[in-house]
Design an enzyme around this catalytic site. Structure first.
Site, PDB file in Angstrom:
ATOM      1  N   CYS A  20       0.829  -1.194   0.000  1.00 27.59           N
ATOM      2  CA  CYS A  20       0.000   0.000   0.000  1.00 27.59           C
ATOM      3  C   CYS A  20       0.876   1.262   0.000  1.00 27.59           C
ATOM      4  O   CYS A  20       1.527   1.557  -0.996  1.00 27.59           O
ATOM      5  CB  CYS A  20      -0.969  -0.041   1.176  1.00 27.59           C
ATOM      6  SG  CYS A  20      -2.387   1.061   0.956  1.00 27.59           S
TER       7      CYS A  20
ATOM      8  N   HIS B 255      -3.945  -5.576   0.996  1.00 28.29           N
ATOM      9  CA  HIS B 255      -3.727  -5.932   2.397  1.00 28.29           C
ATOM     10  C   HIS B 255      -4.294  -7.332   2.660  1.00 28.29           C
ATOM     11  O   HIS B 255      -5.236  -7.764   2.010  1.00 28.29           O
ATOM     12  CB  HIS B 255      -4.441  -4.954   3.332  1.00 28.29           C
ATOM     13  CG  HIS B 255      -3.858  -3.587   3.354  1.00 28.29           C
ATOM     14  ND1 HIS B 255      -2.625  -3.303   3.870  1.00 28.29           N
ATOM     15  CD2 HIS B 255      -4.371  -2.397   2.919  1.00 28.29           C
ATOM     16  CE1 HIS B 255      -2.385  -2.005   3.771  1.00 28.29           C
ATOM     17  NE2 HIS B 255      -3.423  -1.443   3.189  1.00 28.29           N
TER      18      HIS B 255
END
Length: 478
Positions: free
Chosen positions: A328, A425
């Site tokens: 991310c 994630h």
């Protein structure tokens, strides 16, 4: 029924207690829901309707239900030392400075109570988690997190003290002494958490607290040794090394580190040592894998990363044979440039990235919050994860993606395979992918199931609380 677990201080174990009680009473046949009026955390989870704190997602799992934004209607995500993004019922409302949040709080009680009452209608029991401590009476005006909520919803409170940090008698008695009498009257009992040794040694202290406060004690809870097997929400819980395996994974502790429970499944691998690198410490050049984790403020954390000299350490580790994975915000840092033309993270402009992937990220005001199913082409394994991020990342290195989603590239891998990045994630909770990924790096993966470990730990936590908490008294108070 409803009951609220408040703490005499921060990090006394409220989230863990609520998760354990949720599992305990769910196993006894009750329909249970968790609730936290206001949470402050950059460790968020995707829920029905948007995003909530990671702890409430775990508590929902303990109840055997999907997480919902009503379980955490106000989520504060710190973006700087003085400001935070305000998420209300799963959606971003605004970004405010800490000094201005007090003026906003009175507007938030209505959605908080709206969410709470919806949960009440579907549950036999709602277990509420407070935030911080009600003893912070300087924050009482407009409070929605502790006694302000308890009084507005007429929810009885159990006050919890942490004996492991010392001074637990003062924690509890002192809390009563500083509370307004109406607030203190909401407290109907107390718990002592994290006791090490023989609980009978605290009998005199236990009686003293009850005598001084008039509150009944509901139990002395011994230290729960398997707490580390459950996802943590507080970045203060990160630090040091986990595991004793020969494969070293190093992770820099960014100022605004986010969604760091991505690391938990790796830390439980028997062949892995996971080392969190604190500011002021060098990234180890002997690391086999360096993971740049998620960040709530990518540009600020990239500046912090360079200030530690970690960019130099990272280059040295690569020369020594390490692999690098960016998740991310960490993925965004690995590119050539991060542009923020609208000033979403600060002043408008752009900054050079670490230049390890041929990519450019443009920060955009729209946030992607979604559950994602992906394919890992290298291992042909399926991965279920989630995305919570702003920004679009494009560039030549996406021609070799780390994953594909509905046939479209997701993430990137450098041509030599040594640097990788992804917005996904939760990828390492998938056992097949985690094993294949570690094996591809010449690590020796174990055969444990991460999901099974979490479920077994929640059951063990419920058993632990059943043995040491007067649950019959707790239900009577609820």
């Amino acid at each position: 029924m409803k009951i609220m677990i408040q703490g005499a201080g921060s990090n006394v174990g409220k989230s863990m207690l609520v998760a354990g009680l949720c599992r305990l009473f769910t196993r006894r046949g009750l329909t249970v829901r968790p609730f936290k009026p206001q949470n402050m955390s950059n460790n968020a989870a995707v829920a029905t309707g948007g995003e909530i704190g990671r702890a409430q997602a775990l508590q929902a799992r303990a109840c055997g239900v999907q997480p919902h934004v009503d379980m955490n209607p106000v989520l504060l995500k710190p973006e700087s030392e003085t400001g935070a993004q305000v998420i209300v019922q799963g959606k971003r409302l605004t970004t405010v400075r800490a000094k201005d949040y007090a003026a906003l709080k009175p507007q938030l009680m209505a959605p908080v109570l709206d969410s709470f009452h919806r949960l009440q209608r579907e549950a036999d029991l709602v277990i509420v988690e407070g935030a911080g401590s009600p003893a912070e009476v300087n924050l009482r005006a407009g409070d929605i997190a502790n006694m302000g909520f308890a009084i507005a919803s007429n929810t009885p409170v159990i006050l919890t003290g942490d004996i492991d940090r010392g001074g637990v008698i003062a924690q509890l008695v002192g809390t009563q002494s500083v509370l307004d009498p109406a607030d203190a009257a909401m407290i109907r009992g107390f718990l002592i958490n994290k006791f090490r040794g023989d609980p009978r040694l605290f009998d005199d202290g236990y009686r003293l607290i009850s005598d001084r406060t008039g509150w009944p004690g509901l139990g002395v809870i011994p230290w729960f040794p398997n707490a580390h097997k459950l996802p943590a929400e507080d970045a203060a819980d990160l630090g040091g090394s986990r595991g004793t395996g020969s494969f070293l994974i190093a992770v820099p502790h960014l100022n605004r580190i986010a969604n760091f429970d991505d690391l938990d499944p790796l830390a439980q691998e028997p062949g892995v040592t996971l080392r969190i690198i604190k500011p002021g410490q060098p990234l180890p050049v002997e690391a086999d894998l360096i993971i740049l984790p998620g960040s709530k403020a990518t540009i600020a954390d990239l500046t912090h990363f360079r200030a530690q000299g970690w960019d130099i350490d990272l280059a040295a580790a690569l020369r020594c044979g390490a692999r690098v994975l960016g998740l991310c915000g960490g993925y965004q840092m690995l590119g050539r440039e991060i542009a923020d033309p609208d000033g979403i993270e600060g002043k408008p402009g752009s900054v050079p990235g670490l230049g390890l992937l041929d990519l450019t990220t443009i920060m955009t005001p729209d946030k992607r919050v979604t559950q994602t199913e992906a394919l890992h082409p290298a291992s042909r394994t399926q991965v279920k994860g989630y995305e919570i991020h702003i920004g679009r990342t494009e560039g030549p290195d996406r021609a070799q993606p780390m994953f594909t989603v509905n046939g479209q590239p997701e993430g990137a891998i450098r041509a030599d395979g040594r640097v990788m990045g992804s917005y996904l994630h939760g990828m390492f909770t998938e056992d097949a992918f985690r094993r294949a990924f570690l094996a591809s790096l010449r690590a020796t993966p174990g055969n444990q199931s991460y999901d099974q470990t979490v479920e077994e730990t929640l059951d063990a936590l419920a058993d632990h609380l059943a043995a040491h908490v007067d649950t019959a008294a707790l239900l009577r108070l609820a």
